[in-house]
Design an enzyme around this catalytic site. Structure first.
Site, PDB file in Angstrom:
ATOM      1  N   LYS A 159      39.451  72.099-110.196  1.00 35.42           N
ATOM      2  CA  LYS A 159      38.181  72.819-110.117  1.00 35.42           C
ATOM      3  C   LYS A 159      37.610  72.876-108.705  1.00 35.42           C
ATOM      4  O   LYS A 159      37.021  73.878-108.309  1.00 35.42           O
ATOM      5  CB  LYS A 159      37.164  72.244-111.093  1.00 35.42           C
ATOM      6  CG  LYS A 159      36.904  70.759-110.981  1.00 35.42           C
ATOM      7  CD  LYS A 159      35.991  70.264-112.094  1.00 35.42           C
ATOM      8  CE  LYS A 159      35.913  68.751-112.126  1.00 35.42           C
ATOM      9  NZ  LYS A 159      37.169  68.133-112.609  1.00 35.42           N
ATOM     10  N   THR A 160      37.773  71.803-107.912  1.00 33.82           N
ATOM     11  CA  THR A 160      37.249  71.825-106.545  1.00 33.82           C
ATOM     12  C   THR A 160      38.005  72.835-105.696  1.00 33.82           C
ATOM     13  O   THR A 160      37.404  73.642-104.969  1.00 33.82           O
ATOM     14  CB  THR A 160      37.343  70.432-105.904  1.00 33.82           C
ATOM     15  OG1 THR A 160      36.570  69.510-106.663  1.00 33.82           O
ATOM     16  CG2 THR A 160      36.822  70.447-104.473  1.00 33.82           C
ATOM     17  N   GLU A 207      30.890  74.417-108.959  1.00 30.81           N
ATOM     18  CA  GLU A 207      31.894  73.564-109.581  1.00 30.81           C
ATOM     19  C   GLU A 207      31.235  72.857-110.755  1.00 30.81           C
ATOM     20  O   GLU A 207      30.194  72.197-110.591  1.00 30.81           O
ATOM     21  CB  GLU A 207      32.433  72.546-108.583  1.00 30.81           C
ATOM     22  CG  GLU A 207      33.437  71.601-109.207  1.00 30.81           C
ATOM     23  CD  GLU A 207      34.007  70.591-108.221  1.00 30.81           C
ATOM     24  OE1 GLU A 207      34.619  69.607-108.688  1.00 30.81           O
ATOM     25  OE2 GLU A 207      33.834  70.765-106.997  1.00 30.81           O
TER      26      GLU A 207
END
Length: 469
Positions: free
Chosen positions: A127-128, A171
Site C-alpha cells: 500500500k505504501t 494510504e
C-alpha cells in the site's frame, strides 16, 4: 477491537476548529499534520521528544510542545490520537474531562476528504509503494494531488502535502481496523493476508474488515482490486453484485487490467498492461521487484477511475523512484551494494529476497533481518526462517520489542535455526552494535546486502557502508 469504531458521519475539516495532534512527530501523524497545515488549518501538537520532523512541522506553522500536559489543550477544539496512544495518556484524559472532540487519526484524515476526489489505498502488502506511485504519476500527468502516506516518497522525501488539485491520495492502514473510517471515491485493495495479530484474531476477521472497507465507498465510487488474490476477488465479486463499479487487475485472463510479458532487466521489471481498449507497454520500472508490476496495474486502475490522461500518467509510473525503506538503495562500498527494506512479514521477506536475487546477478544475497514485535514474531515464528532461506547468508537480530514484553521461546535464535541454510551461513547476533561488523566480515565484493525489518535495523546499512569504505 479498536477503541475508535467508524463514526456515523465524517466531520468536515473546516468544522474541527483548532486541532491538536498527540504524538505529532510520529510516522502516521506527521503526514497528516503536513496536509492540515497546507490547508491552513490551525494546528498544535505534542511529542515526547524533539526531532527533525517536529522542527519541520514548527517551521510550517504548527505550535508544538515537547512533553504532554493538560495546558497543551488550552484553546483546542479537537484532539487527534493514534491507536498507539493509551487511553490513560494525560492529554487524552484531559480532552475527555473538557468535553473536547476526540478523534482517531483515521477519522481526522477522513475529515480532509470531502471536496476532493479521494483515493484510499489498502492492502496487507504494497500500500505504501502503490500510494506513492499513484501520487508521483498524478503529478507527472499535470495534477497536484494532496496526499497522506505512511512512508516518504523517495524522490522528494514527502509523506504529506496539500495540493492545488482536486484529488487526495490516502494510504489506508488496516493494522487497527480504522481504515473503515474513510468514505473514499476510489478504494484499492492490493491483497489480503493475516498480519497484525494483536488486532486481528484470524484471517476471517481480516477479510471481514476489508469487506467493510470496500463497502464504504461514496455513491458512484470505484473499487480497484487485485483479482489473483482469492480473498480480494471475493470482495470484488460481492461489490460488483451491489452495482458498484469494480476494476480488477492481475495476471489472470478475466481481469480488467492484465499484467503480461513480465521480465526483468538488471533486476528492474519490464511488462505490458493490457485493458479492453489498449495495451500499454512495454513499461520498464525504475524500482526493482517483479511484484511492482502489479502495483503499477493498481495505479493504472486509479487513473482509469479518475479519467486521467493515461500516457503521461504511465510515464510517471515508469519514472517513480520508490518510497523510503522499500528496497531502497543506500550505496555501494568495496564492491558490496547495500539496500534497506521495511518488510516484516514472511510474504514480504520472500518478495524482498526474490528482488534482491535478481539485482545481485552473480553475487550472493546477504540479509540482516530484525523481527518486529513479539506478538507478530510468535504468530509467524516458524514461517520467517523458510522465507529467509531465499538468501545465501542470513544474520538474524533479536526481536525489536516496540514496548512489548518478551515471550519465552520467541526470538531471533529460533528463526536463525530454521532457515535451512548451513549453520555458518545463518547466524543469530543478539548484539545490535555487532551486526554491522558481522555483515562486513560475511559480505564479499559482488554481494548484495539487504537489511530487513520495521524497527531500527534501518540504522545498520549506513554503518555497514562506513565500515566497508
Amino acid at each position: 477491537m479498536t477503541r475508535f469504531p467508524a463514526p456515523a458521519e465524517v466531520v468536515p475539516a473546516a468544522e474541527l476548529g483548532r486541532i491538536h495532534l498527540v504524538g505529532i512527530g510520529g510516522v502516521g501523524m506527521a503526514p497528516l499534520a503536513r496536509a492540515m497545515l497546507g490547508r491552513g488549518l490551525p494546528l498544535s501538537g505534542s511529542d515526547i521528544k524533539d526531532s527533525a520532523t517536529v522542527q519541520e512541522l514548527r517551521a510550517l506553522g504548527a505550535t508544538i510542545a515537547i512533553g504532554q500536559a493538560p495546558e497543551n489543550l488550552d484553546g483546542v477544539d479537537t484532539v487527534v490520537v493514534s491507536t498507539d496512544i493509551p487511553a490513560g495518556n494525560i492529554e487524552v484524559v484531559e480532552a475527555k474531562a473538557r468535553g473536547l472532540r476526540l478523534l482517531h487519526r483515521a477519522s481526522a484524515l477522513a475529515s480532509l476528504m470531502p471536496g476532493y476526489r479521494s483515493v484510499a489505498i489498502a492492502g496487507t502488502h504494497g500500500k505504501t509503494t502503490t500510494s506513492s506511485m499513484v501520487t508521483v504519476a498524478l503529478r507527472h500527468a499535470g495534477l497536484d494531488p494532496s496526499f497522506v502516506i505512511g512512508g516518504e516518497i523517495g524522490e522528494t522525501g514527502e509523506s504529506g502535502h496539500a495540493g492545488s488539485g482536486d484529488v487526495l491520495v490516502a494510504e489506508a492502514d488496516e493494522s487497527d481496523g480504522t481504515f473503515t473510517h474513510y468514505r473514499p471515491d476510489i478504494s484499492v485493495i492490493t491483497n489480503i493476508e493475516l498480519d497484525h495479530p494483536d488486532h486481528f484474531a484470524d484471517v476471517a476477521q481480516v477479510r471481514a474488515e476489508f469487506q467493510d472497507f470496500a463497502g464504504r465507498l461514496e455513491p458512484g465510487g470505484t473499487l480497484v482490486c487485485y483479482a489473483d488474490d482469492p480473498a480480494a476477488r471475493t470482495i470484488a465479486e460481492r461489490t460488483a453484485a451491489r452495482g458498484v463499479r469494480v476494476l480488477t487487475y492481475g495476471a489472470g485472463a478475466d481481469v480488467d487490467i492484465r499484467v503480461t510479458d513480465v521480465s526483468t532487466v538488471g533486476g528492474f521489471p519490464v511488462f505490458t498492461l493490457v485493458t479492453a481498449e489498449d495495451a500499454h507497454g512495454p513499461i520498464t520500472l525504475s524500482i526493482p521487484a517483479r511484484h511492482n508490476a502489479l502495483n503499477a496495474a493498481a495505479a493504472l486502475g486509479v487513473a482509469l477511475a479518475l479519467g486521467v490522461d493515461v500516457e503521461p500518467y504511465l510515464e510517471g509510473v515508469a519514472g517513480f523512484s520508490g518510497a523510503r525503506r522499500r528496497m531502497q538503495f543506500l550505496g555501494e562500498a568495496s564492491g558490496v551494494k547495500v539496500y534497506d527494506d521495511y518488510g516484516h512479514h514472511p510474504t514480504e521477506i520472500a518478495s524482498v529476497l526474490s528482488a534482491a536475487r535478481e539485482l545481485a546477478g552473480q553475487g550472493r544475497v546477504v540479509a540482516a533481518f530484525q523481527p518486529h514485535r513479539y506478538f507478530r514474531t510468535n504468530t509467524f515464528l516458524h514461517e520467517f526462517g523458510p522465507a529467509l532461506g531465499g538468501a545465501d547468508v542470513v544474520v538474524v537480530l533479536d526481536v525489536y520489542a516496540h514496548g512489548e514484553k518478551p515471550i519465552p521461546g520467541v526470538g531471533g535464535d529460533v528463526i536463525a535455526a530454521e532457515t535451512g541454510l548451513p549453520p555458518e551461513a545463518s547466524v543469530f547476533e543478539p548484539d545490535f552494535d555487532r551486526v554491522p561488523q558481522r555483515l562486513a566480515e560475511l559480505a564479499a565484493p559482488g554481494d548484495l546486502v539487504v537489511t530487513v525489518g520495521a524497527g531500527d535495523v534501518t540504522e545498520i546499512g549506513p554503518r555497514l557502508l562506513k565500515l566497508l569504505a
